[in-house]
Write an enzyme that holds these catalytic residues in place. Structure first.
Site, PDB file in Angstrom:
ATOM      1  N   LYS A 106       0.835  -1.208   0.000  1.00 25.22           N
ATOM      2  CA  LYS A 106       0.000   0.000   0.000  1.00 25.22           C
ATOM      3  C   LYS A 106       0.870   1.258   0.000  1.00 25.22           C
ATOM      4  O   LYS A 106       0.604   2.220  -0.714  1.00 25.22           O
ATOM      5  CB  LYS A 106      -0.947  -0.019   1.218  1.00 25.22           C
ATOM      6  CG  LYS A 106      -2.022  -1.098   1.092  1.00 25.22           C
ATOM      7  CD  LYS A 106      -2.792  -1.347   2.379  1.00 25.22           C
ATOM      8  CE  LYS A 106      -3.735  -2.543   2.187  1.00 25.22           C
ATOM      9  NZ  LYS A 106      -4.512  -2.898   3.368  1.00 25.22           N
ATOM     10  N   GLN A 158      -4.722  -1.729   9.605  1.00 18.66           N
ATOM     11  CA  GLN A 158      -4.573  -3.058   9.009  1.00 18.66           C
ATOM     12  C   GLN A 158      -5.120  -4.132   9.947  1.00 18.66           C
ATOM     13  O   GLN A 158      -4.798  -4.163  11.133  1.00 18.66           O
ATOM     14  CB  GLN A 158      -3.096  -3.319   8.672  1.00 18.66           C
ATOM     15  CG  GLN A 158      -2.839  -4.589   7.891  1.00 18.66           C
ATOM     16  CD  GLN A 158      -3.407  -4.590   6.470  1.00 18.66           C
ATOM     17  OE1 GLN A 158      -3.608  -3.536   5.878  1.00 18.66           O
ATOM     18  NE2 GLN A 158      -3.683  -5.762   5.933  1.00 18.66           N
ATOM     19  N   ASP A 216     -10.976   2.321   3.472  1.00 20.60           N
ATOM     20  CA  ASP A 216     -11.192   0.869   3.409  1.00 20.60           C
ATOM     21  C   ASP A 216     -12.666   0.550   3.174  1.00 20.60           C
ATOM     22  O   ASP A 216     -13.009  -0.566   2.775  1.00 20.60           O
ATOM     23  CB  ASP A 216     -10.803   0.225   4.752  1.00 20.60           C
ATOM     24  CG  ASP A 216      -9.481  -0.527   4.686  1.00 20.60           C
ATOM     25  OD1 ASP A 216      -9.084  -0.936   3.578  1.00 20.60           O
ATOM     26  OD2 ASP A 216      -8.861  -0.693   5.751  1.00 20.60           O
TER      27      ASP A 216
HETATM   28  N1  GUN Z   1      -6.463  -7.118   6.100  1.00 16.97           N
HETATM   29  C1  GUN Z   1      -6.624  -7.834   4.948  1.00 16.97           C
HETATM   30  N2  GUN Z   1      -7.163  -7.069   3.982  1.00 16.97           N
HETATM   31  C2  GUN Z   1      -7.342  -5.847   4.520  1.00 16.97           C
HETATM   32  C3  GUN Z   1      -7.857  -4.620   3.998  1.00 16.97           C
HETATM   33  O1  GUN Z   1      -8.285  -4.502   2.854  1.00 16.97           O
HETATM   34  N3  GUN Z   1      -7.865  -3.573   4.875  1.00 16.97           N
HETATM   35  C4  GUN Z   1      -7.432  -3.675   6.158  1.00 16.97           C
HETATM   36  N4  GUN Z   1      -7.511  -2.591   6.926  1.00 16.97           N
HETATM   37  N5  GUN Z   1      -6.960  -4.802   6.656  1.00 16.97           N
HETATM   38  C5  GUN Z   1      -6.906  -5.876   5.846  1.00 16.97           C
END
Ligand code: GUN
Length: 293
Positions: free
Chosen positions: A52, A96, A119
């Site tokens: 990211k 996350q 998200d």
């Molecule tokens: N853990 C796995 N996929 C994601 C996601 O798209 N966003 C977040 N915040 N955590 C994750």
């Protein structure tokens, strides 16, 4: 059969975003800023977050990573969320997941300002999506909708079968595909572990979204000739012949299903590459105040 190339599409979308950022920069505007909170040192989470941050750099965004150890208290984490909510430089941020067991993921998600929830996990964004109002849509469903659009796949009046009912993939996918307008207007069936006659239901599908999390679950005998198959599965299976010792397996038995399809997404290189790109796109939308005016 045409392969839906998520890697290539993702690259194209990122180039479009980078071009927009250039225009913003030239006009002396504010550079979009995505922040990520990472708790602990889980390998999967580390590599997701690194991806990211790298994507931010690639498109010219500002990014910041805030790290906590596994033993961080819920209170400290919630205070940090509040700080980011109030920081005018940050357009969007993510926490996350998963979080350590002593921290309530629900509490943390609910405490994020919906206007910065890139998200799309906050109940306000989920609710807005359900009623068709502008909302941040979570990365995987948004990535799939973008692929359907860019490959001009007809969805109106089609029977879409979504296998899986998770809050972040199956459920939102079913809502988006049944919404008014393109790529929607589909007749949607949501299937899950308690569904009876799954094979028969899948055989009547024009479009199948497989989001079960079970490697090679969808077999050729379950797919109609000419169907569109979207594979959301990303299970790591042991592969001693590889350097990493594992490889990604989708929810679709690709080799036997692909020849029957009009379109299919591979794993890897299908839906996966689109997810981070969707997050980046949401951050741009947030910076441009496109969702919350
Ligand atoms: N853990 C796995 N996929 C994601 C996601 O798209 N966003 C977040 N915040 N955590 C994750």
């Amino acid at each position: 059969m045409q392969l839906i190339d998520g890697k290539l599409t993702s690259k194209e979308v990122r180039q479009e975003i980078a071009a927009e950022v250039e225009i913003i920069k030239k006009a002396g505007g504010k550079i979009p800023h995505l922040s990520a909170i990472l708790v602990g040192h889980d390998g999967g989470s580390e590599s997701y977050v690194a991806g990211k941050m790298k994507a931010c750099e690639e498109v010219g965004f500002k990014s910041s990573l805030i790290r906590f150890e596994d033993d961080v208290t819920e209170e400290v984490l919630l205070n940090k969320v509040q700080e980011l909510n109030e920081d005018p430089d940050i357009d969007g941020f993510i926490v996350q997941l998963p979080l350590p067991k002593h921290i309530s993921e629900e509490k943390v998600t609910d405490s994020i300002d919906p206007r910065k929830d890139v998200d799309g996990f906050h109940p306000q964004n989920l609710g807005r999506m359900v009623i068709g109002s502008p909302a941040f849509i979570s990365a995987t469903p948004q990535g799939i909708m973008e692929l359907l659009k860019r490959y001009e796949i007809e969805t109106s009046g089609k029977h879409c079968v979504v296998i899986g009912r998770s809050n972040i993939v199956g459920r939102p996918m079913s809502i988006l595909l049944s919404q008014k307008g393109y790529p929607g207007d589909a007749t949607v069936t949501v299937c899950h572990s308690r569904t009876k006659n799954l094979k028969e239901i899948c055989l009547s599908a024009d479009i199948i979204v497989a989001a079960i999390g079970s490697p090679e679950f969808l077999k050729a005998e379950m797919v109609k000739e000419g169907a569109v198959v979207i594979d959301v599965g990303t299970t790591r299976v042991e592969a001693p012949d590889t350097k990493r010792g594992w490889r990604l397996k989708g929810d679709v038995k690709f080799d036997e299903v692909a020849p029957k399809c009009s379109y299919i997404t591979p794993v890897p290189g299908g839906v996966g590459p689109m997810t981070i790109t969707s997050l980046i796109l949401n951050t741009l939308k947030s910076a441009k105040k496109e969702i919350y005016k």
